[in-house]
Scaffold this motif. Structure first.
Motif, PDB file in Angstrom:
ATOM      1  N   GLU A   1       0.817  -1.207   0.000  1.00  0.00           N
ATOM      2  CA  GLU A   1       0.000   0.000   0.000  1.00  0.00           C
ATOM      3  C   GLU A   1       0.859   1.268   0.000  1.00  0.00           C
ATOM      4  O   GLU A   1       0.628   2.208  -0.753  1.00  0.00           O
ATOM      5  CB  GLU A   1      -0.895  -0.016   1.241  1.00  0.00           C
ATOM      6  CG  GLU A   1      -2.274   0.510   0.947  1.00  0.00           C
ATOM      7  CD  GLU A   1      -3.170   0.286   2.155  1.00  0.00           C
ATOM      8  OE1 GLU A   1      -3.555  -0.867   2.370  1.00  0.00           O
ATOM      9  OE2 GLU A   1      -3.449   1.257   2.882  1.00  0.00           O
ATOM     10  N   LYS A   2       1.925   1.226   0.851  1.00  0.00           N
ATOM     11  CA  LYS A   2       2.814   2.378   0.997  1.00  0.00           C
ATOM     12  C   LYS A   2       3.462   2.729  -0.350  1.00  0.00           C
ATOM     13  O   LYS A   2       3.466   3.881  -0.777  1.00  0.00           O
ATOM     14  CB  LYS A   2       3.888   2.003   2.026  1.00  0.00           C
ATOM     15  CG  LYS A   2       4.548   3.182   2.718  1.00  0.00           C
ATOM     16  CD  LYS A   2       5.535   2.685   3.787  1.00  0.00           C
ATOM     17  CE  LYS A   2       6.678   1.937   3.139  1.00  0.00           C
ATOM     18  NZ  LYS A   2       7.457   1.105   4.037  1.00  0.00           N
ATOM     19  N   GLU A   3       3.991   1.691  -1.028  1.00  0.00           N
ATOM     20  CA  GLU A   3       4.662   1.913  -2.307  1.00  0.00           C
ATOM     21  C   GLU A   3       3.687   2.461  -3.343  1.00  0.00           C
ATOM     22  O   GLU A   3       4.034   3.353  -4.126  1.00  0.00           O
ATOM     23  CB  GLU A   3       5.296   0.607  -2.827  1.00  0.00           C
ATOM     24  CG  GLU A   3       6.551   0.157  -2.092  1.00  0.00           C
ATOM     25  CD  GLU A   3       6.257  -0.633  -0.831  1.00  0.00           C
ATOM     26  OE1 GLU A   3       5.062  -0.895  -0.546  1.00  0.00           O
ATOM     27  OE2 GLU A   3       7.216  -0.975  -0.107  1.00  0.00           O
ATOM     28  N   THR A   4       2.466   1.913  -3.358  1.00  0.00           N
ATOM     29  CA  THR A   4       1.475   2.331  -4.347  1.00  0.00           C
ATOM     30  C   THR A   4       1.149   3.820  -4.205  1.00  0.00           C
ATOM     31  O   THR A   4       1.082   4.545  -5.192  1.00  0.00           O
ATOM     32  CB  THR A   4       0.179   1.504  -4.188  1.00  0.00           C
ATOM     33  OG1 THR A   4       0.544   0.128  -4.207  1.00  0.00           O
ATOM     34  CG2 THR A   4      -0.811   1.785  -5.297  1.00  0.00           C
ATOM     35  N   LYS A   5       1.001   4.227  -2.946  1.00  0.00           N
ATOM     36  CA  LYS A   5       0.648   5.623  -2.693  1.00  0.00           C
ATOM     37  C   LYS A   5       1.722   6.570  -3.192  1.00  0.00           C
ATOM     38  O   LYS A   5       1.440   7.632  -3.729  1.00  0.00           O
ATOM     39  CB  LYS A   5       0.441   5.839  -1.194  1.00  0.00           C
ATOM     40  CG  LYS A   5      -1.032   5.748  -0.799  1.00  0.00           C
ATOM     41  CD  LYS A   5      -1.239   6.203   0.636  1.00  0.00           C
ATOM     42  CE  LYS A   5      -2.535   5.636   1.168  1.00  0.00           C
ATOM     43  NZ  LYS A   5      -2.416   5.195   2.553  1.00  0.00           N
ATOM     44  N   LYS A   6       3.003   6.186  -2.961  1.00  0.00           N
ATOM     45  CA  LYS A   6       4.097   7.109  -3.260  1.00  0.00           C
ATOM     46  C   LYS A   6       4.784   6.850  -4.590  1.00  0.00           C
ATOM     47  O   LYS A   6       5.865   7.398  -4.854  1.00  0.00           O
ATOM     48  CB  LYS A   6       5.137   7.041  -2.135  1.00  0.00           C
ATOM     49  CG  LYS A   6       4.615   7.516  -0.794  1.00  0.00           C
ATOM     50  CD  LYS A   6       5.759   7.524   0.199  1.00  0.00           C
ATOM     51  CE  LYS A   6       5.291   7.989   1.566  1.00  0.00           C
ATOM     52  NZ  LYS A   6       6.273   7.655   2.601  1.00  0.00           N
ATOM     53  N   ASP A   7       4.196   5.941  -5.390  1.00  0.00           N
ATOM     54  CA  ASP A   7       4.808   5.632  -6.691  1.00  0.00           C
ATOM     55  C   ASP A   7       6.213   5.045  -6.549  1.00  0.00           C
ATOM     56  O   ASP A   7       7.142   5.453  -7.252  1.00  0.00           O
ATOM     57  CB  ASP A   7       4.885   6.906  -7.551  1.00  0.00           C
ATOM     58  CG  ASP A   7       4.021   6.744  -8.795  1.00  0.00           C
ATOM     59  OD1 ASP A   7       3.594   5.608  -9.056  1.00  0.00           O
ATOM     60  OD2 ASP A   7       3.786   7.751  -9.484  1.00  0.00           O
ATOM     61  N   LEU A   8       6.389   4.085  -5.632  1.00  0.00           N
ATOM     62  CA  LEU A   8       7.716   3.510  -5.364  1.00  0.00           C
ATOM     63  C   LEU A   8       7.673   1.991  -5.522  1.00  0.00           C
ATOM     64  O   LEU A   8       6.616   1.393  -5.695  1.00  0.00           O
ATOM     65  CB  LEU A   8       8.163   3.859  -3.939  1.00  0.00           C
ATOM     66  CG  LEU A   8       8.323   5.349  -3.614  1.00  0.00           C
ATOM     67  CD1 LEU A   8       8.524   5.536  -2.122  1.00  0.00           C
ATOM     68  CD2 LEU A   8       9.475   5.966  -4.402  1.00  0.00           C
ATOM     69  N   VAL A   9       8.862   1.379  -5.471  1.00  0.00           N
ATOM     70  CA  VAL A   9       8.942  -0.084  -5.409  1.00  0.00           C
ATOM     71  C   VAL A   9       9.959  -0.462  -4.329  1.00  0.00           C
ATOM     72  O   VAL A   9      10.924   0.262  -4.098  1.00  0.00           O
ATOM     73  CB  VAL A   9       9.367  -0.722  -6.762  1.00  0.00           C
ATOM     74  CG1 VAL A   9       8.257  -0.637  -7.776  1.00  0.00           C
ATOM     75  CG2 VAL A   9      10.642  -0.083  -7.293  1.00  0.00           C
ATOM     76  N   SER A  10       9.735  -1.603  -3.685  1.00  0.00           N
ATOM     77  CA  SER A  10      10.662  -2.104  -2.685  1.00  0.00           C
ATOM     78  C   SER A  10      11.486  -3.208  -3.350  1.00  0.00           C
ATOM     79  O   SER A  10      10.930  -4.194  -3.832  1.00  0.00           O
ATOM     80  CB  SER A  10       9.848  -2.643  -1.521  1.00  0.00           C
ATOM     81  OG  SER A  10      10.700  -3.119  -0.538  1.00  0.00           O
ATOM     82  N   VAL A  11      12.803  -3.015  -3.417  1.00  0.00           N
ATOM     83  CA  VAL A  11      13.626  -3.866  -4.284  1.00  0.00           C
ATOM     84  C   VAL A  11      14.435  -4.897  -3.500  1.00  0.00           C
ATOM     85  O   VAL A  11      15.130  -4.559  -2.550  1.00  0.00           O
ATOM     86  CB  VAL A  11      14.600  -2.992  -5.124  1.00  0.00           C
ATOM     87  CG1 VAL A  11      15.430  -3.870  -6.058  1.00  0.00           C
ATOM     88  CG2 VAL A  11      13.832  -1.946  -5.916  1.00  0.00           C
ATOM     89  N   ARG A  12      14.310  -6.151  -3.887  1.00  0.00           N
ATOM     90  CA  ARG A  12      15.136  -7.232  -3.331  1.00  0.00           C
ATOM     91  C   ARG A  12      15.994  -7.794  -4.449  1.00  0.00           C
ATOM     92  O   ARG A  12      15.483  -8.223  -5.477  1.00  0.00           O
ATOM     93  CB  ARG A  12      14.262  -8.369  -2.816  1.00  0.00           C
ATOM     94  CG  ARG A  12      13.493  -8.070  -1.544  1.00  0.00           C
ATOM     95  CD  ARG A  12      12.512  -9.189  -1.298  1.00  0.00           C
ATOM     96  NE  ARG A  12      13.211 -10.428  -1.000  1.00  0.00           N
ATOM     97  CZ  ARG A  12      13.398 -10.879   0.238  1.00  0.00           C
ATOM     98  NH1 ARG A  12      12.934 -10.199   1.266  1.00  0.00           N
ATOM     99  NH2 ARG A  12      14.036 -12.006   0.450  1.00  0.00           N
ATOM    100  N   ALA A  13      17.315  -7.783  -4.232  1.00  0.00           N
ATOM    101  CA  ALA A  13      18.207  -8.348  -5.246  1.00  0.00           C
ATOM    102  C   ALA A  13      18.395  -9.838  -4.984  1.00  0.00           C
ATOM    103  O   ALA A  13      18.162 -10.313  -3.874  1.00  0.00           O
ATOM    104  CB  ALA A  13      19.554  -7.640  -5.212  1.00  0.00           C
ATOM    105  N   ARG A  14      18.834 -10.567  -6.021  1.00  0.00           N
ATOM    106  CA  ARG A  14      19.075 -12.013  -5.904  1.00  0.00           C
ATOM    107  C   ARG A  14      19.996 -12.285  -4.710  1.00  0.00           C
ATOM    108  O   ARG A  14      20.928 -11.518  -4.476  1.00  0.00           O
ATOM    109  CB  ARG A  14      19.725 -12.497  -7.211  1.00  0.00           C
ATOM    110  CG  ARG A  14      19.593 -13.953  -7.469  1.00  0.00           C
ATOM    111  CD  ARG A  14      19.743 -14.300  -8.936  1.00  0.00           C
ATOM    112  NE  ARG A  14      20.837 -13.607  -9.617  1.00  0.00           N
ATOM    113  CZ  ARG A  14      20.966 -13.584 -10.945  1.00  0.00           C
ATOM    114  NH1 ARG A  14      20.087 -14.186 -11.702  1.00  0.00           N
ATOM    115  NH2 ARG A  14      21.969 -12.949 -11.496  1.00  0.00           N
TER     116      ARG A  14
END
Lengths: 77, 512
Positions: free
Chosen positions: B474-487
């Motif tokens: 929800e947080k990312e959607t509101k602020k136009d962001l993504v939470s990134v996990r690398a391999r």
């Protein structure tokens, strides 16, 4: 007396006939203990194979077996 | 086995004729060996190995004494049908391995375990890259993920070749057998060719691309000013390899070769070979292989061309290698039937050696197929032809890449570079938007909008070895962001889609 060429390009005259095993022992006692097979003119042979004429010889030990994983030819009759 | 090794008994080889071998095994009531002997062509010597009271039959080689077998492990027992046919009796096969000492044995078993984990056939299935099936022995079916890797490599090589003055062509897959007779292939390579016929003409399914490339060269009169002419083709080749030698992607019957032929004058050979060597090193480095070993293969017994020509081409290759101050090894007798070659071998992460690239000098085929150019003095002359490939077979090279990287390919080669994962249904629209905007920028991105727990989805895509997972709540959607996990479960934090794009671009550019 056959003239053999070793992989490092050194040449050696040997008694006729001499097996790969005997040749390995002549080169060094350690090599004589660890020889498991040989290559004569690029063809894989037993360590007991005798050499009668001029050829290229490579002595194979288990050290060489480390690099064999990609081109084994086991279970061939 | 321990007792036998302790006994240190000699294993004695005896070469006998067929009749003698038959008598030995008939008297010992060993019907399977008798049947095998019956299938061996008459006249061929047969190797027996005497183990105290037991007699074995094998081409060998065997160790000469059981003292070499002290550090061993029996690795597997399996049922095997006689001659591999399920209609026949089931026999038992016992596998084992023996080394000089316990340490070497342990090392080997560990490497074997690691290699099994990296086995490209296993990863090919789990990463949905390709499959094989009974109806097409040695001929892979490439799935979307595998084909993407294939295309990335092809695009990369095409770019490299354009920079280096190559011109791409495409030639027919089947050609009349008369051409293969002229080129010398029917004489020297007949066993390896699939043939077909139509309207009482015989054709060969091309096992290599060279004769076709000469046909392109032969169109229109060439001048010395046109040389060197570098014609390249991502050419599909088919070879009739014995079914027993086939092995996943490493040994196939149909493959694509990154093939090219350089038509040049004798004086241009050295600089063309030298440039090609530089190109190979650059390409291997880009794929992450830093250990490259060079070998030079000289004239084989079965060959065309006279010895003076062989002398000349062998010394040309030697000179180039020595002038570049490269370490190399000579392989006497292992050249192609038309000329000597340099082979490029690379070492993978398990320290195994793979032969991939090659460049071969050929003075014969251009002449046999009538290639000519007009030299500075207005006379017609035969060009030299350099056969060259950097990867060799795409199939095999992808197999090597998969095992080298254990399936976790660098970002630029990964079939899927990132997956967008929503936490709940509410973010599905935003997830699709992120995916589409990244796709528009040219990245290979998927979304997983399934109604599953986020931990489950993360695990699922980690197993697929996707380089980046973009989690969207929800947080990312509101602020136009993504939470990134690398391999490798590395958390890169929350960022804008633009920032993530630039991470991806950097990875791709640096071939990370």
């Amino acid at each position: 007396m056959p003239l053999i060429t070793l992989p490092d390009k050194t040449k050696k005259e040997i008694k006729d006939p001499l097996s790969i095993e005997e040749l390995a022992s002549e080169l060094s006692t350690g090599l004589g203990r660890s020889v498991i097979a040989g290559k004569v003119n690029g063809i894989l042979v037993d360590a007991s194979e005798k050499i009668y004429k001029d050829c290229r010889v490579q002595i194979l030990t288990s050290e060489d077996a480390r690099n064999w994983s990609c081109h084994r030819r086991w279970l061939l009759l | 086995m321990l007792e036998l090794a302790k006994k240190k008994y000699p294993v004695i080889r005896e070469v006998v004729d067929r009749q003698h071998a038959l008598e030995v095994f008939e008297s010992r009531s060993e019907p399977y060996k008798v049947k095998i002997i019956e299938d061996i062509p008459p006249g061929e010597p047969i190797g027996l190995y005497h183990h105290e009271e037991y007699v074995d039959m094998c081409r060998g080689p065997h160790v000469t004494n059981t003292k070499h077998l002290k550090a061993f492990k029996l690795t597997k027992i399996s049922g095997a049908y006689w001659k591999g046919d399920s209609k026949n009796e089931m026999l038992q096969r016992i596998y084992g391995t023996a080394w000089k000492n316990k340490k070497d044995l342990k090392d080997y078993l560990e490497r074997l375990k690691e290699a099994e984990k990296r086995d490209h056939r296993k990863l090919g299935r789990s990463l949905e890259l390709f499959h094989f099936q009974e109806e097409a022995p040695g001929m892979p079916f490439w799935h979307p993920n595998g084909k993407t890797i294939f295309t990335q490599i092809e695009n990369y090589l095409r770019e490299q070749q354009i920079q280096k003055g190559y011109q791409e062509i495409h030639t027919p897959s089947i050609l009349d057998i008369s051409l293969w007779k002229k080129s010398g292939h029917t004489e020297k390579f007949d066993q390896g060719m699939f043939k077909t016929e139509s309207e009482s003409r015989e054709y060969v399914v091309k096992p290599m691309n060279c004769p076709g490339h000469v046909q392109v060269f032969n169109q229109g009169l060439k001048s010395y000013k046109d040389l060197p002419l570098r014609l390249s083709e991502f050419g599909s080749c088919t070879r009739d390899e014995p079914s027993g030698t086939l092995h996943g992607l490493m040994r196939v019957r149909s493959f694509v070769c990154d093939d090219a032929h350089i038509f040049c004058t004798k004086d241009q050979v050295a600089s063309e070979v030298s440039d090609f060597i530089d190109m190979v090193f650059e390409i291997y480095r880009d794929f992450g292989f830093k250990n490259v070993e060079l070998k030079m293969a000289t004239r084989p017994e079965k060959r065309v061309g006279n010895d003076a020509v062989w002398d000349e081409s062998e010394s040309a290759l030697e000179d180039v290698l020595n002038n570049k101050k490269l370490d190399w090894v000579k392989l006497p007798g292992e050249g192609a039937f038309y000329g000597p070659k340099i082979e490029f071998n690379l070492r993978d992460s398990l320290n195994r050696v793979w032969q991939c690239g090659t460049i071969q000098i050929d003075f014969s085929m251009p002449e046999r197929l009538g290639a000519k150019y007009v030299n500075e003095h207005g006379n017609r002359q035969t060009p030299v032809m350099l056969h060259r490939a950097t990867l060799g077979s795409f199939e095999r090279f992808i197999g090597i890449l998969i095992e080298h990287y254990a399936g976790a390919l660098p970002v630029w080669l990964s079939p899927i570079q990132a997956v967008v994962l929503n936490i709940t249904d509410k973010q599905s629209k935003y997830s699709s938007k992120v995916r589409d905007s990244l796709r528009k920028s040219g990245f290979r991105v998927e979304s997983d909008l399934r109604n599953e727990k986020i931990t489950y989805k993360i695990r699922h895509h980690s197993v697929r070895k996707v380089p980046y997972l973009l989690v969207v709540g929800e947080k990312e959607t509101k602020k136009d962001l993504v939470s990134v996990r690398a391999r490798g479960a590395e958390d890169l934090g929350v960022m804008s889609v633009e920032n993530f794009s630039s991470i991806l671009s950097k990875d791709i550019e640096s071939k990370k």
